[in-house]
Motif scaffolding. Structure first.
Motif, PDB file in Angstrom:
ATOM      1  N   THR A   1       0.860  -1.180   0.000  1.00  0.00           N
ATOM      2  CA  THR A   1       0.000   0.000   0.000  1.00  0.00           C
ATOM      3  C   THR A   1       0.893   1.226   0.000  1.00  0.00           C
ATOM      4  O   THR A   1       1.420   1.620   1.035  1.00  0.00           O
ATOM      5  CB  THR A   1      -0.917   0.005   1.237  1.00  0.00           C
ATOM      6  OG1 THR A   1      -1.618  -1.226   1.271  1.00  0.00           O
ATOM      7  CG2 THR A   1      -1.898   1.146   1.183  1.00  0.00           C
ATOM      8  N   MET A   2       1.104   1.755  -1.175  1.00  0.00           N
ATOM      9  CA  MET A   2       1.937   2.940  -1.321  1.00  0.00           C
ATOM     10  C   MET A   2       1.249   3.895  -2.273  1.00  0.00           C
ATOM     11  O   MET A   2       0.570   3.487  -3.196  1.00  0.00           O
ATOM     12  CB  MET A   2       3.305   2.565  -1.881  1.00  0.00           C
ATOM     13  CG  MET A   2       4.153   1.767  -0.927  1.00  0.00           C
ATOM     14  SD  MET A   2       5.739   1.440  -1.644  1.00  0.00           S
ATOM     15  CE  MET A   2       5.469  -0.209  -2.249  1.00  0.00           C
ATOM     16  N   SER A   3       1.453   5.141  -2.034  1.00  0.00           N
ATOM     17  CA  SER A   3       0.884   6.121  -2.949  1.00  0.00           C
ATOM     18  C   SER A   3       1.821   7.312  -3.057  1.00  0.00           C
ATOM     19  O   SER A   3       2.665   7.547  -2.200  1.00  0.00           O
ATOM     20  CB  SER A   3      -0.498   6.579  -2.482  1.00  0.00           C
ATOM     21  OG  SER A   3      -0.396   7.162  -1.209  1.00  0.00           O
ATOM     22  N   LEU A   4       1.641   8.023  -4.127  1.00  0.00           N
ATOM     23  CA  LEU A   4       2.433   9.218  -4.367  1.00  0.00           C
ATOM     24  C   LEU A   4       1.741  10.421  -3.756  1.00  0.00           C
ATOM     25  O   LEU A   4       0.612  10.329  -3.285  1.00  0.00           O
ATOM     26  CB  LEU A   4       2.595   9.424  -5.881  1.00  0.00           C
ATOM     27  CG  LEU A   4       3.285   8.282  -6.622  1.00  0.00           C
ATOM     28  CD1 LEU A   4       3.157   8.479  -8.113  1.00  0.00           C
ATOM     29  CD2 LEU A   4       4.740   8.206  -6.210  1.00  0.00           C
ATOM     30  N   SER A   5       2.420  11.533  -3.796  1.00  0.00           N
ATOM     31  CA  SER A   5       1.807  12.773  -3.324  1.00  0.00           C
ATOM     32  C   SER A   5       0.482  12.971  -4.022  1.00  0.00           C
ATOM     33  O   SER A   5       0.338  12.679  -5.209  1.00  0.00           O
ATOM     34  CB  SER A   5       2.717  13.961  -3.636  1.00  0.00           C
ATOM     35  OG  SER A   5       3.955  13.813  -2.997  1.00  0.00           O
ATOM     36  N   GLN A   6      -0.482  13.460  -3.293  1.00  0.00           N
ATOM     37  CA  GLN A   6      -1.820  13.621  -3.839  1.00  0.00           C
ATOM     38  C   GLN A   6      -1.899  14.695  -4.917  1.00  0.00           C
ATOM     39  O   GLN A   6      -2.561  14.523  -5.918  1.00  0.00           O
ATOM     40  CB  GLN A   6      -2.803  13.957  -2.711  1.00  0.00           C
ATOM     41  CG  GLN A   6      -2.939  12.845  -1.695  1.00  0.00           C
ATOM     42  CD  GLN A   6      -3.467  11.560  -2.304  1.00  0.00           C
ATOM     43  OE1 GLN A   6      -4.397  11.580  -3.097  1.00  0.00           O
ATOM     44  NE2 GLN A   6      -2.882  10.443  -1.961  1.00  0.00           N
ATOM     45  N   ASN A   7      -1.243  15.816  -4.700  1.00  0.00           N
ATOM     46  CA  ASN A   7      -1.360  16.944  -5.624  1.00  0.00           C
ATOM     47  C   ASN A   7      -0.009  17.569  -5.937  1.00  0.00           C
ATOM     48  O   ASN A   7       0.256  18.714  -5.568  1.00  0.00           O
ATOM     49  CB  ASN A   7      -2.295  18.014  -5.024  1.00  0.00           C
ATOM     50  CG  ASN A   7      -3.678  17.475  -4.784  1.00  0.00           C
ATOM     51  OD1 ASN A   7      -4.297  16.939  -5.692  1.00  0.00           O
ATOM     52  ND2 ASN A   7      -4.155  17.600  -3.560  1.00  0.00           N
ATOM     53  N   PRO A   8       0.857  16.849  -6.658  1.00  0.00           N
ATOM     54  CA  PRO A   8       2.154  17.448  -6.963  1.00  0.00           C
ATOM     55  C   PRO A   8       1.992  18.620  -7.943  1.00  0.00           C
ATOM     56  O   PRO A   8       1.068  18.640  -8.752  1.00  0.00           O
ATOM     57  CB  PRO A   8       2.940  16.307  -7.598  1.00  0.00           C
ATOM     58  CG  PRO A   8       1.899  15.391  -8.151  1.00  0.00           C
ATOM     59  CD  PRO A   8       0.704  15.531  -7.238  1.00  0.00           C
ATOM     60  N   ASP A   9       2.892  19.549  -7.834  1.00  0.00           N
ATOM     61  CA  ASP A   9       2.893  20.712  -8.722  1.00  0.00           C
ATOM     62  C   ASP A   9       3.498  20.293 -10.053  1.00  0.00           C
ATOM     63  O   ASP A   9       4.712  20.203 -10.202  1.00  0.00           O
ATOM     64  CB  ASP A   9       3.703  21.847  -8.093  1.00  0.00           C
ATOM     65  CG  ASP A   9       3.633  23.124  -8.906  1.00  0.00           C
ATOM     66  OD1 ASP A   9       3.222  23.075 -10.088  1.00  0.00           O
ATOM     67  OD2 ASP A   9       4.000  24.179  -8.349  1.00  0.00           O
ATOM     68  N   THR A  10       2.653  20.015 -11.042  1.00  0.00           N
ATOM     69  CA  THR A  10       3.130  19.508 -12.334  1.00  0.00           C
ATOM     70  C   THR A  10       3.837  20.577 -13.165  1.00  0.00           C
ATOM     71  O   THR A  10       4.373  20.269 -14.232  1.00  0.00           O
ATOM     72  CB  THR A  10       1.968  18.898 -13.144  1.00  0.00           C
ATOM     73  OG1 THR A  10       0.937  19.879 -13.275  1.00  0.00           O
ATOM     74  CG2 THR A  10       1.437  17.654 -12.459  1.00  0.00           C
ATOM     75  N   ASN A  11       3.846  21.812 -12.691  1.00  0.00           N
ATOM     76  CA  ASN A  11       4.631  22.849 -13.371  1.00  0.00           C
ATOM     77  C   ASN A  11       6.112  22.699 -13.059  1.00  0.00           C
ATOM     78  O   ASN A  11       6.946  23.279 -13.753  1.00  0.00           O
ATOM     79  CB  ASN A  11       4.154  24.250 -12.952  1.00  0.00           C
ATOM     80  CG  ASN A  11       2.757  24.529 -13.462  1.00  0.00           C
ATOM     81  OD1 ASN A  11       2.413  24.165 -14.587  1.00  0.00           O
ATOM     82  ND2 ASN A  11       1.947  25.153 -12.630  1.00  0.00           N
ATOM     83  N   ILE A  12       6.421  21.933 -12.041  1.00  0.00           N
ATOM     84  CA  ILE A  12       7.818  21.694 -11.666  1.00  0.00           C
ATOM     85  C   ILE A  12       8.243  20.359 -12.268  1.00  0.00           C
ATOM     86  O   ILE A  12       7.608  19.326 -12.018  1.00  0.00           O
ATOM     87  CB  ILE A  12       7.970  21.680 -10.129  1.00  0.00           C
ATOM     88  CG1 ILE A  12       7.493  23.011  -9.548  1.00  0.00           C
ATOM     89  CG2 ILE A  12       9.400  21.363  -9.721  1.00  0.00           C
ATOM     90  CD1 ILE A  12       7.414  23.030  -8.036  1.00  0.00           C
TER      91      ILE A  12
ATOM     92  N   LEU B   1      10.615  18.310 -11.675  1.00  0.00           N
ATOM     93  CA  LEU B   1      10.920  17.277 -10.691  1.00  0.00           C
ATOM     94  C   LEU B   1       9.655  16.543 -10.261  1.00  0.00           C
ATOM     95  O   LEU B   1       9.618  15.311 -10.195  1.00  0.00           O
ATOM     96  CB  LEU B   1      11.611  17.911  -9.469  1.00  0.00           C
ATOM     97  CG  LEU B   1      11.982  16.970  -8.338  1.00  0.00           C
ATOM     98  CD1 LEU B   1      13.042  15.973  -8.801  1.00  0.00           C
ATOM     99  CD2 LEU B   1      12.497  17.757  -7.155  1.00  0.00           C
ATOM    100  N   CYS B   2       8.604  17.273  -9.992  1.00  0.00           N
ATOM    101  CA  CYS B   2       7.328  16.670  -9.589  1.00  0.00           C
ATOM    102  C   CYS B   2       6.715  15.841 -10.712  1.00  0.00           C
ATOM    103  O   CYS B   2       6.178  14.755 -10.477  1.00  0.00           O
ATOM    104  CB  CYS B   2       6.345  17.751  -9.147  1.00  0.00           C
ATOM    105  SG  CYS B   2       6.853  18.616  -7.657  1.00  0.00           S
ATOM    106  N   ARG B   3       6.794  16.343 -11.928  1.00  0.00           N
ATOM    107  CA  ARG B   3       6.240  15.638 -13.087  1.00  0.00           C
ATOM    108  C   ARG B   3       6.968  14.329 -13.343  1.00  0.00           C
ATOM    109  O   ARG B   3       6.362  13.318 -13.671  1.00  0.00           O
ATOM    110  CB  ARG B   3       6.357  16.523 -14.332  1.00  0.00           C
ATOM    111  CG  ARG B   3       5.077  16.992 -14.892  1.00  0.00           C
ATOM    112  CD  ARG B   3       5.164  17.683 -16.248  1.00  0.00           C
ATOM    113  NE  ARG B   3       6.441  18.131 -16.729  1.00  0.00           N
ATOM    114  CZ  ARG B   3       6.935  19.374 -16.577  1.00  0.00           C
ATOM    115  NH1 ARG B   3       6.260  20.289 -15.929  1.00  0.00           N
ATOM    116  NH2 ARG B   3       8.104  19.700 -17.059  1.00  0.00           N
TER     117      ARG B   3
END
Length: 144
Positions: free
Chosen positions: A86-97, A99-101
């Motif tokens: 049970t793993m998940s990523l950040s809920q709302n990453p800033d896709t303008n960055i 690194l987050c994308r």
């Protein structure tokens, strides 16, 4: 992984090795949990053809030898189609960055690789392996 797998393994271990009655009530007492929760686990094991049906007053038994029951089969019986991790990523990453994308596909690949590793372990271990290890630990404990 939630507790269903651990409860299922404990249940099969208890059914296989305990001289006590193997009812849902006695099994639930060994876990200090609700008998209806144990009956839910037992139901999955019955449907998978691992045990006979158990009730509050009716004993159950294994339908297969412990060395024939893979831990992966136990998991799939009580958690069909559910990821073992049970793993998940950040809920709302800033896709303008950037690194987050770029982090998401990398982490998803890592999670898939980890899931495959867990699958491989469970597919190569049996209930008998668990029984043998429990007996080994119990023998060590009794010599202390």
């Amino acid at each position: 992984m939630d507790t269903k797998f651990a409860v299922a393994v404990h249940t099969l271990l208890f059914i296989s090795e305990s001289p006590e009655p193997k009812t849902s009530e006695t099994i639930s007492q060994t876990l200090h949990t609700n008998a209806s929760y144990v009956r839910k686990i037992l139901s999955g094991l019955v449907k998978a053809g691992m045990i006979t049906s158990a009730t509050k007053s009716k004993d159950c038994c294994l339908l297969k030898q412990p060395e024939e029951i893979l831990l992966s089969d136990i998991y799939n019986a009580v958690e069909p189609g559910v990821s073992k991790l049970t793993m998940s990523l950040s809920q709302n990453p800033d896709t303008n960055i950037i690194l987050c994308r770029c982090e998401q596909p990398v982490m998803e690949d890592l999670f898939r690789e980890m899931e495959r590793s867990v699958d491989a372990i469970l597919q190569h271990k049996t209930l008998q392996d668990v029984i043998d290890e429990v007996k080994r630990v119990a023998a060590q404990e009794s010599t202390l």
